[in-house]
Design an enzyme around this catalytic site. Structure first.
Site, PDB file in Angstrom:
ATOM      1  N   CYS A 172      -4.394   2.597 -44.364  1.00  0.00           N
ATOM      2  CA  CYS A 172      -4.599   3.499 -43.215  1.00  0.00           C
ATOM      3  C   CYS A 172      -5.934   3.232 -42.539  1.00  0.00           C
ATOM      4  O   CYS A 172      -6.084   3.451 -41.344  1.00  0.00           O
ATOM      5  CB  CYS A 172      -4.622   4.954 -43.657  1.00  0.00           C
ATOM      6  SG  CYS A 172      -3.161   5.504 -44.511  1.00  0.00           S
ATOM      7  N   HIS A 197       4.091   8.438 -42.574  1.00  0.00           N
ATOM      8  CA  HIS A 197       4.088   7.159 -41.851  1.00  0.00           C
ATOM      9  C   HIS A 197       4.804   6.141 -42.731  1.00  0.00           C
ATOM     10  O   HIS A 197       4.720   6.205 -43.957  1.00  0.00           O
ATOM     11  CB  HIS A 197       2.661   6.647 -41.626  1.00  0.00           C
ATOM     12  CG  HIS A 197       1.870   7.429 -40.621  1.00  0.00           C
ATOM     13  ND1 HIS A 197       0.576   7.836 -40.839  1.00  0.00           N
ATOM     14  CD2 HIS A 197       2.185   7.863 -39.384  1.00  0.00           C
ATOM     15  CE1 HIS A 197       0.130   8.487 -39.780  1.00  0.00           C
ATOM     16  NE2 HIS A 197       1.084   8.523 -38.883  1.00  0.00           N
ATOM     17  N   GLU A 250       2.400   6.530 -33.351  1.00  0.00           N
ATOM     18  CA  GLU A 250       1.294   6.581 -34.321  1.00  0.00           C
ATOM     19  C   GLU A 250       0.781   5.180 -34.647  1.00  0.00           C
ATOM     20  O   GLU A 250       0.172   4.946 -35.691  1.00  0.00           O
ATOM     21  CB  GLU A 250       1.737   7.342 -35.574  1.00  0.00           C
ATOM     22  CG  GLU A 250       2.263   8.743 -35.256  1.00  0.00           C
ATOM     23  CD  GLU A 250       1.294   9.880 -35.586  1.00  0.00           C
ATOM     24  OE1 GLU A 250       0.466   9.724 -36.481  1.00  0.00           O
ATOM     25  OE2 GLU A 250       1.383  10.935 -34.911  1.00  0.00           O
TER      26      GLU A 250
HETATM   27  O1  SUG Z   1      -2.711  11.570 -39.728  1.00  0.00           O
HETATM   28  N1  SUG Z   1      -4.870  12.754 -42.206  1.00  0.00           N
HETATM   29  C1  SUG Z   1      -4.263  11.628 -41.536  1.00  0.00           C
HETATM   30  C2  SUG Z   1      -4.002  10.479 -42.474  1.00  0.00           C
HETATM   31  C3  SUG Z   1      -3.551   9.256 -41.761  1.00  0.00           C
HETATM   32  C4  SUG Z   1      -3.095   8.192 -42.652  1.00  0.00           C
HETATM   33  N2  SUG Z   1      -2.728   7.067 -41.899  1.00  0.00           N
HETATM   34  C5  SUG Z   1      -1.748   6.201 -42.218  1.00  0.00           C
HETATM   35  N3  SUG Z   1      -0.844   6.475 -43.099  1.00  0.00           N
HETATM   36  N4  SUG Z   1      -1.691   5.101 -41.555  1.00  0.00           N
HETATM   37  C6  SUG Z   1      -2.962  12.037 -40.845  1.00  0.00           C
HETATM   38  O2  SUG Z   1      -2.210  12.811 -41.429  1.00  0.00           O
HETATM   39  C7  SUG Z   1      -5.950  14.920 -42.320  1.00  0.00           C
HETATM   40  C8  SUG Z   1      -7.058  15.625 -41.584  1.00  0.00           C
HETATM   41  C9  SUG Z   1      -7.193  17.067 -41.948  1.00  0.00           C
HETATM   42  O3  SUG Z   1      -6.233  17.654 -42.424  1.00  0.00           O
HETATM   43  O4  SUG Z   1      -8.248  17.635 -41.687  1.00  0.00           O
HETATM   44  C10 SUG Z   1      -5.370  13.776 -41.515  1.00  0.00           C
HETATM   45  O5  SUG Z   1      -5.373  13.819 -40.311  1.00  0.00           O
END
Ligand code: SUG
Length: 415
Positions: free
Chosen positions: A344, A227, A161
């Site tokens: 993020c 994460h 990731e």
């Molecule tokens: O991968 N949310 C992302 C958020 C990512 C956050 N990134 C870091 N922490 N670096 C994820 O979970 C939600 C999209 C949805 O549910 O439609 C989403 O993908």
């Protein structure tokens, strides 16, 4: 001159709340809400403006083609015929979270003294698993200079990731540092998205000279830290982390002190801020940045100011002698509601800006132009029952095209 540049993902016109990420508590809780893509993208632009005003170098990554018709073609369907779940997965604006775009090892850390980037495969979540081909295309454009080596994804099934599970500590951005690869293990009710095998493969292929592999604690994954960047952040010689972030903390801290004797560890005790509040406030999903004055600033989301125990802790730290000297508060609530905070939304790259394709760098004037395009083309809102609406899809496709044309990054339009 090598400097740190934050590349923010511009929030795409299809931003919506489909609840696709199991283990991401905010995204799951907000499933079905009406999303505001225009507001979301302007919040992201405002955050970038704020960083520029602080004297930080700023870059962008671009919204991907959505819906991802290539991915759907690989699944022998197209958008109109796809199931509602596939539609949502093909339409997600998740590339906005640029911390998940790639893992970056700055040149001073690597054997061949080039800056290495490996695009993240994001295989754990279907809606993110198809991001990497376009991310890779963007990275190959932005970082085409021989100062960089851009790598394809680690092969499945080893989940990667990107920078969300990678931290770098160094006496200065342009000095050799120690890279910390945080991975998860199965065991909690939620998937561990970063696998140790993937982290090790990346450290090997980048030629990282000093790497530590650290396991994320099960309780933090179970509490919603999907994460590591939800419970820890590092910059320069400072590690800012929750007490319960890591599985074998004592050993990790000992190894880290051995690798970087000048390290300063700022740990938030669970007795003052429990894991749950840390994750709800996204205190650690902050940008920890060195300002031109040499002072360190923590750029936190408004949600952190709204929680008294979190804000009190931060104010006490600033009032004391801690390494974080300044707090900045940013409003990225539309992204936050999908579990994506200030950290993020950005990918950090340490490099000489002169080696980067200038189309991917921004100043305040270019951000004004981008904001005007967003204001004109991004949908004001998207409700879940609209995902099948052909008019919405046309709007989303045209909005991205307008942005890429204005930025003259036309290679990506019909890639
Ligand atoms: O991968 N949310 C992302 C958020 C990512 C956050 N990134 C870091 N922490 N670096 C994820 O979970 C939600 C999209 C949805 O549910 O439609 C989403 O993908």
């Amino acid at each position: 001159m090598q400097t740190e540049i934050n590349f923010d993902g511009i929030i795409g016109p299809s931003h919506n709340y489909a609840g696709l990420s199991h283990g991401n508590l905010a995204a799951t809780k907000n499933r079905g809400l009406v999303a505001r893509p225009r507001t979301a993208a302007l919040e992201g632009v405002a955050k970038m403006r704020g960083n520029i005003a602080l004297g930080l170098a700023q870059g962008i990554l671009l919204p991907h083609a959505r819906p991802d018709q290539r991915w759907l073609a690989g699944l022998a369907t197209d958008y109109s015929a796809a199931s509602p779940l596939l539609k949502a997965q093909a339409l997600s604006a998740s590339p906005m979270w640029a911390a998940n775009a790639a893992t970056v090892s700055p040149a001073p850390d690597t054997l061949d003294r080039r800056c290495h980037l490996t695009v993240a495969n994001l295989v754990t979540m279907p809606h993110r698993s198809h991001e990497w081909p376009e991310t890779l295309a963007q990275l190959r454009l932005a970082f085409a200079h021989p100062a960089f080596a851009v790598h394809g994804p680690v092969p499945a099934p080893f989940g990667d990731e990107g920078a969300a599970n990678h931290m770098r500590l160094a006496p200065a951005h342009d000095a050799p540092g120690v890279e910390i690869f945080v991975y998860g293990d199965a065991g909690s009710p939620f998937p561990a998205r970063q696998h140790r095998e993937a982290s090790e493969a990346i450290a090997r292929s980048h030629g990282v000279q000093q790497a530590l592999f650290v396991r994320q604690s099960e309780e933090s994954i179970a509490a919603g830290a999907f994460h590591n960047d939800v419970v820890a952040v590092a910059n320069g010689r400072v590690l800012f982390a929750h007490e319960q972030a890591f599985a074998d903390k004592d050993r990790f801290y000992t190894d880290l002190r051995a690798a970087l004797p000048q390290v300063e560890i700022v740990e938030v005790p669970a007795s003052q801020i429990g894991l749950e509040d840390a994750i709800r406030s996204y205190l650690f999903n902050a940008q920890l940045a060195t300002l031109p004055s040499g002072e360190m600033a923590l750029i936190v989301p408004v949600e952190a100011r709204a929680m008294p125990n979190v804000w009190n802790w931060l104010e006490a730290h600033i009032a004391g002698n801690g390494p974080i000297r300044r707090l900045e508060v940013v409003d990225v609530r539309q992204s936050m509601a999908n579990g994506g905070g200030p950290a993020c939304l950005r990918l950090r790259v340490v490099a000489d800006p002169a080696t980067i394709d200038p189309r991917f760098l921004v100043d305040a004037a270019k951000l004004d132009r981008i904001a005007a395009i967003i204001a004109r083309h991004w949908p004001e809102q998207i409700a879940q029952d609209e995902l099948g609406d052909p008019a919405l899809i046309r709007t989303v496709e045209e909005a991205r095209r307008a942005l890429l044309e204005a930025l003259e990054i036309v290679e990506l339009i019909d890639r």
